[in-house]
Design an enzyme around this catalytic site. Sequence first.
Site, PDB file in Angstrom:
ATOM      1  N   ARG A 130       3.380   0.025  -5.134  1.00 52.29           N
ATOM      2  CA  ARG A 130       3.216  -0.596  -3.818  1.00 52.29           C
ATOM      3  C   ARG A 130       1.876  -1.324  -3.671  1.00 52.29           C
ATOM      4  NH1 ARG A 130       6.806   1.383  -0.196  1.00 52.29           N
ATOM      5  NH2 ARG A 130       5.471   0.724   1.515  1.00 52.29           N
ATOM      6  N   HIS A 184      15.727 -35.698 -12.501  1.00 55.39           N
ATOM      7  CA  HIS A 184      15.090 -36.208 -11.287  1.00 55.39           C
ATOM      8  C   HIS A 184      13.651 -35.717 -11.153  1.00 55.39           C
ATOM      9  CE1 HIS A 184      18.852 -37.917  -9.988  1.00 55.39           C
ATOM     10  NE2 HIS A 184      19.438 -36.753 -10.225  1.00 55.39           N
ATOM     11  N   LYS A 208      11.194 -14.052 -13.203  1.00 56.71           N
ATOM     12  CA  LYS A 208      10.846 -12.863 -14.013  1.00 56.71           C
ATOM     13  C   LYS A 208       9.673 -13.177 -14.932  1.00 56.71           C
ATOM     14  CE  LYS A 208      12.265 -10.304 -12.440  1.00 56.71           C
ATOM     15  NZ  LYS A 208      13.062 -10.120 -11.296  1.00 56.71           N
ATOM     16  N   GLU A 218      16.047 -17.120 -11.393  1.00 55.17           N
ATOM     17  CA  GLU A 218      15.673 -15.714 -11.556  1.00 55.17           C
ATOM     18  C   GLU A 218      14.952 -15.509 -12.899  1.00 55.17           C
ATOM     19  OE1 GLU A 218      15.277 -13.205  -9.848  1.00 55.17           O
ATOM     20  OE2 GLU A 218      15.380 -11.487 -11.193  1.00 55.17           O
ATOM     21  N   GLU A 276       6.373 -13.606 -12.910  1.00 48.27           N
ATOM     22  CA  GLU A 276       5.895 -12.344 -12.327  1.00 48.27           C
ATOM     23  C   GLU A 276       5.111 -11.505 -13.333  1.00 48.27           C
ATOM     24  OE1 GLU A 276       8.895 -10.557  -9.044  1.00 48.27           O
ATOM     25  OE2 GLU A 276       9.812 -10.854 -10.990  1.00 48.27           O
ATOM     26  N   TRP A 292      -2.966  -2.494  -1.567  1.00 49.48           N
ATOM     27  CA  TRP A 292      -2.675  -3.895  -1.902  1.00 49.48           C
ATOM     28  C   TRP A 292      -3.359  -4.692  -0.810  1.00 49.48           C
ATOM     29  CZ3 TRP A 292      -0.234  -8.138   0.303  1.00 49.48           C
ATOM     30  CH2 TRP A 292       0.112  -9.170  -0.579  1.00 49.48           C
ATOM     31  N   CYS A 295       0.843  -1.183   0.000  1.00 49.85           N
ATOM     32  CA  CYS A 295       0.000   0.000   0.000  1.00 49.85           C
ATOM     33  C   CYS A 295       0.885   1.241   0.000  1.00 49.85           C
ATOM     34  CB  CYS A 295      -0.934   0.096   1.204  1.00 49.85           C
ATOM     35  SG  CYS A 295      -2.043  -1.282   1.399  1.00 49.85           S
ATOM     36  N   LYS A 315       5.797  -4.068  -5.095  1.00 50.67           N
ATOM     37  CA  LYS A 315       7.248  -3.960  -5.115  1.00 50.67           C
ATOM     38  C   LYS A 315       7.843  -4.035  -3.725  1.00 50.67           C
ATOM     39  CE  LYS A 315      11.030  -2.146  -7.423  1.00 50.67           C
ATOM     40  NZ  LYS A 315      11.350  -3.480  -7.933  1.00 50.67           N
ATOM     41  N   ASN A 363      -0.847   1.737   5.847  1.00 53.71           N
ATOM     42  CA  ASN A 363      -0.038   0.715   5.166  1.00 53.71           C
ATOM     43  C   ASN A 363       0.504  -0.193   6.261  1.00 53.71           C
ATOM     44  OD1 ASN A 363       3.393   0.847   4.011  1.00 53.71           O
ATOM     45  ND2 ASN A 363       1.918  -0.770   3.722  1.00 53.71           N
ATOM     46  N   GLY A 364       0.157  -1.479   6.185  1.00 56.64           N
ATOM     47  CA  GLY A 364       0.638  -2.416   7.214  1.00 56.64           C
ATOM     48  C   GLY A 364      -0.472  -3.365   7.609  1.00 56.64           C
TER      49      GLY A 364
HETATM   50  C1  G6P Z   1       8.747  -8.367  -3.865  1.00 54.51           C
HETATM   51  C2  G6P Z   1       9.160  -7.784  -5.193  1.00 54.51           C
HETATM   52  C3  G6P Z   1      10.405  -8.506  -5.710  1.00 54.51           C
HETATM   53  C4  G6P Z   1      11.504  -8.439  -4.671  1.00 54.51           C
HETATM   54  C5  G6P Z   1      11.049  -8.971  -3.313  1.00 54.51           C
HETATM   55  C6  G6P Z   1      12.060  -8.669  -2.225  1.00 54.51           C
HETATM   56  O1  G6P Z   1       8.295  -9.663  -4.041  1.00 54.51           O
HETATM   57  O2  G6P Z   1       8.111  -7.892  -6.131  1.00 54.51           O
HETATM   58  O3  G6P Z   1      10.847  -7.891  -6.910  1.00 54.51           O
HETATM   59  O4  G6P Z   1      12.601  -9.187  -5.114  1.00 54.51           O
HETATM   60  O5  G6P Z   1       9.824  -8.342  -2.926  1.00 54.51           O
HETATM   61  O6  G6P Z   1      12.130  -7.279  -2.068  1.00 54.51           O
HETATM   62  P1  G6P Z   1      13.380  -6.484  -1.532  1.00 54.51           P
HETATM   63  O7  G6P Z   1      12.963  -5.050  -1.616  1.00 54.51           O
HETATM   64  O8  G6P Z   1      13.596  -6.940  -0.124  1.00 54.51           O
HETATM   65  O9  G6P Z   1      14.540  -6.800  -2.412  1.00 54.51           O
END
Ligand code: G6P
Length: 613
Positions: free
Chosen positions: A27, A509, A490, A486, A493, A74, A2, A608, A100-101
């Site tokens: 956010r 496996h 990506k 990774e 996501e 969010w 949020c 994010k 937010n929280g």
């Molecule tokens: C969220 C974001 C990711 C990020 C992760 C950890 O899931 O969408 O992109 O890698 O949080 O966030 P940080 O800010 O701790 O790297």
Amino acid sequence: MCGIVGYIGCRDAFPILIKGLYHLEYRGYDSAGVALANGGEMNIYKTKGRVSELEAFCKNRDVSGTAGIAHTRWATHGEPNNINAHPHYSESKNIALIHNGIIENYVVIKDRLIQNGCHFQSDTDTEVLAQLIEYIKELNNIDLCAAVQLALGQVIGAYAIAVMEKGRPDRLIAARKSSPLALGVGEDEFFIASDASPIIEYTNKVIYLEDEEIAVVYRHEAPKIVTIGNIEKTREIIQLEISLSQLEKGGYPHFMLKEIFDQPRTLRDCMRGRIDADCKQVVLSGIRDHKERFCNAKRIIILACGTSWHAGLIGEYLLEEFCRIPVEVEYSSEFRYRNPVMYPDDVVIAISQSGETADTLAAIDLARRAGAFVYGICNVVGSSIARNTHSGSYTHVGPEIGVASTKAFTAQLMTLAMMSLCIAREKKTISEERFLRLLEELNRIPDKVERILRADESIKNLAGIFTYAHNFIYLGRGYNYPIAMEGALKLKEISYIHAEGYPAAEMKHGPIALIDSEMPVVAIATDNEMYEKVISNIQEVKARNGRIIAIVSENDAAMKDIADYVIEIPATEDCFDPLLTVIPLQLLSYHIAVTKRRDVDRPRNLAKSVTVE
Ligand code: G6P
């Protein structure tokens, strides 16, 4: 998650608040709302959906007023709909609050308030706080700030809040605990925001509140800061160094693409002032100041989430190879709840782009309580993790707006590589000749990234071929195994295609059962000592008619006969390969997602900055 924003000053609040929400949309973006103080009136508008929908909803409505608060959500408690959107009212509708929280004990408080005659409109934990504040204020006949103090004393959980009272357009109240909050200090105007992005256009002066602090913000005087326990505090005003242009797309269709293309520059920024011009020295002040801790560490524990966790895995390989220190990489969310064995001479490295990830913050707390030395690798300057660690290194890539992390990830890798070389030289676990060769190569990485980016058009064409896929497998070995994960993350996501990253040899496996002529397999097979082994794994895929996209080193003629599609990248040292191999995977995910018309910068259900556990 949020995003919250507040304004009090002499200008119209509404455009400032809406613009602020657009900056904070990363956010959370499932509903949005605004409360405006207009003389003795308070107007609240809120809608399900994006900030643009709120803006459209407010057209032809009265949005006047020079003070207001706004929120982009969010959802945690209660589905994203108009009613659960913030701001939330108190019983009499005299108090509006954004949050937010998470208020963890909201059920108990809500039951108590209902017994005392409160009526709830929403399913949120936030409304409980708005109601509680008013209930306490009325019961004790006290001022709003005192009521906020008492109410916050009763809640368990995390919050950054902004509160406004009907008939008091001269005052906003903000408070925080375990969720970020910045106060922007202008000339006769003040801003409240989850981060500095809504503020920077108006002022570069900010104050970061500490946990359990409350700011009472008036139009014409400096904010008064007190703790929940009513102790007055003075907080330093910090000058921000980010610029507005860093927050804009600069001609790219999406922030993510801009950030991918920013990487040659951001990697140079990350090295700037750390690697000297002759490539003979690498100095990270945090490591220099605490070199004994690192050199004497019996063990390093890396804590992170998401993409930062993948960087941590590569950090493990680097630190073990060069510094000969055993490393464990843990998800912060697991570490914090599993009663880990910790020693005072452990060194903990916490990696976080945002510096606000709730699980990583809690894991850091646990490590600190166990006596460990905690080093942070963060991107956001002044963030909670940066402040709650003993020392650290910033990645210096500027604001990363796209929800899927790209430039922050490569800078985390660069920082870990520089740290490993620093410590290894100090410990003498690396020969001088190797050290210098690696440092020179590290310095060449940004140019090599630039060369890879030139393949954007052909990767875009490739993406067009694979939009049909419902699944993807990514394979890599050694340093490229975390990159396989990774790459898969990506893709998941932003395109919503299911993808798995595997160490190539583990494919047999289990995942090999998934392979048929429909299954795209992205195999990272660069020129290193694992090359022949990865070729064998690729042959296993080929034998089962899988479709192979291979990431190879330049001039790999052999692979052209084996793989269906080949993406070439410049050769580098094995240990720096991830800095290059991840780039085509970022572009591939991006273009697949764009072809599928996904909202690349704001993928569904993600945020994010994950400030809830
Ligand atoms: C969220 C974001 C990711 C990020 C992760 C950890 O899931 O969408 O992109 O890698 O949080 O966030 P940080 O800010 O701790 O790297």
